[in-house]
Every structure is written in C-alpha cells, then in structure tokens.
Design a protein around this motif. Structure first.
Motif, PDB file in Angstrom:
ATOM      1  N   ASP A 223       4.536   5.253  -5.945  1.00 47.40           N
ATOM      2  CA  ASP A 223       4.480   5.104  -7.394  1.00 47.40           C
ATOM      3  C   ASP A 223       3.468   6.059  -8.016  1.00 47.40           C
ATOM      4  OD1 ASP A 223       6.363   3.122  -7.148  1.00 47.40           O
ATOM      5  OD2 ASP A 223       4.912   1.475  -7.229  1.00 47.40           O
ATOM      6  N   ARG A 224       2.345   6.258  -7.341  1.00 45.87           N
ATOM      7  CA  ARG A 224       1.324   7.156  -7.870  1.00 45.87           C
ATOM      8  C   ARG A 224       1.817   8.596  -7.883  1.00 45.87           C
ATOM      9  NH1 ARG A 224      -4.700   7.388  -5.311  1.00 45.87           N
ATOM     10  NH2 ARG A 224      -3.403   7.538  -3.462  1.00 45.87           N
ATOM     11  N   VAL A 225       2.520   9.003  -6.821  1.00 48.44           N
ATOM     12  CA  VAL A 225       3.067  10.371  -6.786  1.00 48.44           C
ATOM     13  C   VAL A 225       4.110  10.534  -7.890  1.00 48.44           C
ATOM     14  CG1 VAL A 225       4.288  12.092  -5.407  1.00 48.44           C
ATOM     15  CG2 VAL A 225       2.633  10.574  -4.309  1.00 48.44           C
TER      16      VAL A 225
ATOM     17  N   GLU B 263      11.111  13.877  -8.714  1.00 44.96           N
ATOM     18  CA  GLU B 263      11.050  12.433  -8.458  1.00 44.96           C
ATOM     19  C   GLU B 263      12.044  12.034  -7.369  1.00 44.96           C
ATOM     20  OE1 GLU B 263       9.540  10.690 -12.768  1.00 44.96           O
ATOM     21  OE2 GLU B 263      11.695  10.697 -12.301  1.00 44.96           O
TER      22      GLU B 263
ATOM     23  N   ALA C  44       2.643   1.692  -3.325  1.00 49.69           N
ATOM     24  CA  ALA C  44       1.683   2.098  -4.360  1.00 49.69           C
ATOM     25  C   ALA C  44       1.488   3.614  -4.341  1.00 49.69           C
ATOM     26  CB  ALA C  44       0.354   1.378  -4.160  1.00 49.69           C
ATOM     27  N   LEU C  45       1.483   4.203  -3.145  1.00 49.40           N
ATOM     28  CA  LEU C  45       1.333   5.659  -3.049  1.00 49.40           C
ATOM     29  C   LEU C  45       2.569   6.358  -3.625  1.00 49.40           C
ATOM     30  CD1 LEU C  45      -0.059   8.235  -2.162  1.00 49.40           C
ATOM     31  CD2 LEU C  45       0.893   7.891   0.139  1.00 49.40           C
TER      32      LEU C  45
ATOM     33  N   ARG D  95       4.264   9.028 -10.748  1.00 49.45           N
ATOM     34  CA  ARG D  95       3.595   9.093 -12.053  1.00 49.45           C
ATOM     35  C   ARG D  95       2.986  10.458 -12.314  1.00 49.45           C
ATOM     36  NH1 ARG D  95       1.749   3.850 -10.598  1.00 49.45           N
ATOM     37  NH2 ARG D  95      -0.298   4.715 -10.036  1.00 49.45           N
ATOM     38  N   SER D  96       2.715  11.221 -11.253  1.00 49.25           N
ATOM     39  CA  SER D  96       2.088  12.536 -11.425  1.00 49.25           C
ATOM     40  C   SER D  96       3.002  13.519 -12.155  1.00 49.25           C
ATOM     41  CB  SER D  96       1.676  13.116 -10.069  1.00 49.25           C
ATOM     42  OG  SER D  96       2.802  13.553  -9.332  1.00 49.25           O
TER      43      SER D  96
ATOM     44  N   ARG E 195       0.832  -1.214   0.000  1.00 49.44           N
ATOM     45  CA  ARG E 195       0.000   0.000   0.000  1.00 49.44           C
ATOM     46  C   ARG E 195       0.862   1.258   0.000  1.00 49.44           C
ATOM     47  NH1 ARG E 195      -3.885  -0.356   4.973  1.00 49.44           N
ATOM     48  NH2 ARG E 195      -4.487   1.684   4.178  1.00 49.44           N
TER      49      ARG E 195
END
Length: 295
Positions: A20-22, A39, A17-18, A24-25, A14
C-alpha cells in the motif's frame, strides 16, 4: 522449493502495508496511463514475491540474471526481447493488441532480427542475395477484410539461411535473406527466398542458460517473417510456418498459430518454375494470401 507454511495475520498485515505504501508513492503521477502501469506492476510483482516466498538469495540471483541480460544486449543482439519471447510475454502482447477481426490474418511475434532499410526487390525478385538454402517461390495476394485487393502494399520479408543464421549474426556486414517489395495493381506479390529451416535462438547467454536449467529447448520452428503495411489498415507482423515441422508444437517463443502453417511443396529437379528461372536441383513453393484488418 520453499516448503508451504502458514503466514500469520500479523505478517500478512506488514507485507500488505508495504504494498500500500509503494502504491501511494505514485499518487502525484501526472500521467494516468503511467500511473496505471506502475501500480499494476507493483501489485503483480509483490503478489509474486509473496506467493513464492522469495528468498534473499533468489532475489540476488534474479538481479544478477537481469544484469547479465543487459550486459550481453547490443545493437545486434536484444537479449531482453529473447527473454520476453521465451516467457510468452511477447506473444501475449501481440495477442492483446491484435484482436480477432473477421478473417484478418493472425499476427505473431516480431523477433529480434528485423533490420530497417532492407533493399527493394521487384515482384518476382530474389530476396536471398546469396543466402544458402533450397530456393523457394512464395506468392499470394493482399486484400482488406472486405476482399478488395490492396495495390501498393509494402511487404517486408526476412528469414534465416540454411545454417539457421540471419545475416546480422555474421560479422561481415552482409545483407541476405531480407528485402521489401510492393504488391501490384491487383494486390499480388511474389518472390524467391529459401525454404525455411529450424534453428535455435541465440542460447549462449543468460536466456539460453535459463532454458537449459528449466529443461526447455531453444529451437524455433521453421518460419519466414512478414511485415505488411497498407494505408488505413492495421500493420501486420507475422510468420508463415512449414507444415510437417516437428517443432510446431514446441516453438520456444510460442509463435505458432494453426492459421499460419502453410504447405511448402517440394518440386523435383527440372520442374519448370513460375517465372522461367532456371534452378539447379529441387526447389519449393508456397502460397500465403494475406488479409489486413482496418486500422
């Protein structure tokens, strides 16, 4: 201290995943360098948060601390530079950006007290402008890495007075213990200043509270600032430090380098000065030869 505990695989998934999401932004960021920086800071920030298992209370205290650093910062006091300095970030940035190059003089931290537009003094002039302290004669040469003299090199110098204060820390608008001068045709320079003394960085704000809470001293080792610039050479920002100062090993901004520690030799009263100036009482002298790396 948060006790160590095993993090479940599900929890790790979990959290990652956060991250990775940041990351990708920033996919549409047009600047490659800005994307790299953003990054990088996200990766390291989240790694820190996950490593220490930061609590929400600690997060709030950290936000409050940074807010206080911002509130106390103004055109005369840069608390963020003090924070960077005391965490070693300033010195690390200097180290990264001033790679060793032959016998070039080593750089160190810039500090928060440089002021543009300092007055010019001639070679052998007095930069103290009434600042208190023991008179000190400073001389040396500026050369390039091949040993060639660098005439016309601009040298900015600034320092604290005997009370450990820079001119900008007074409320009367004075200009003292700072000036600029130029080397002569043989790359030589000289000036009168005051013998450097130890002093504390401003510690009445949030950075001072951080130092106190962590058992650290706010004291800086005695030093004199230089910024040296010549065409086709890398601009040098450095200090010289006083040999024998007991604070050399504990300078609170980690700015001391062995190569920058110089002898400041005290001269008894009535000792003739290099330029014939009459000095009441004792005075000191030091020599600092500077080598600039090519740009």
């Amino acid at each position: 201290m948060t006790s160590a505990r095993q993090i479940s695989t599900e929890q790790e998934t979990r959290e990652q995943a956060l991250v990775d999401r940041v990351l990708r932004s920033f996919a549409d960021c047009e600047s490659p360098r800005l994307k790299q920086l953003m990054e990088g800071i996200v990766r390291h920030l989240h790694e820190f948060l996950r490593d220490v298992r930061l609590t929400e209370v600690e997060w709030k205290e950290g936000i409050d601390f940074l807010t206080a650093v911002g509130h106390i910062t103004d055109d005369k006091r840069q608390e963020f530079i003090l924070l960077s300095d005391t965490l070693g970030a300033s010195m690390q940035t200097v180290t990264i950006n001033n790679e060793a190059y032959g016998d070039a003089t080593e750089a160190t931290v810039f500090g928060p007290f440089f002021v543009e537009g300092a007055p010019e003094v001639p070679r052998g002039g007095d930069i103290s402008f009434g600042a208190t302290g023991q008179p000190c004669w400073v001389e040396g040469t500026v050369k390039d890495i091949e040993g060639n003299p660098l005439p016309g090199t601009r040298i900015e110098v600034w320092e604290a007075d005997e009370a450990g204060l820079y001119d900008v820390q007074y409320d009367d608008g004075r200009t003292a213990a700072r000036a600029h001068l130029f080397t002569d045709d043989e790359g030589r320079y000289s000036f009168w200043g005051v013998t450097p003394t130890p002093y504390p960085i401003p510690h009445d704000g949030p950075v001072g509270k951080m130092l106190g809470a962590t058992g650290r001293s706010p004291m800086r080792a005695s030093h004199l600032h230089f910024m040296v610039s010549a065409p086709a050479c890398r601009t040098l920002v450095t200090h010289i430090f006083v040999r024998g100062d007991e604070l050399l090993e504990s300078d609170t901004v980690f700015g001391v380098k062995d190569s920058l520690v110089q002898d400041f030799v005290e001269q008894p009263a009535s000792t003739p000065t290099p330029d014939g100036r009459v000095v009441e009482g004792s005075w000191a002298r030091t020599r600092f030869d500077i080598v600039l790396a090519r740009a």
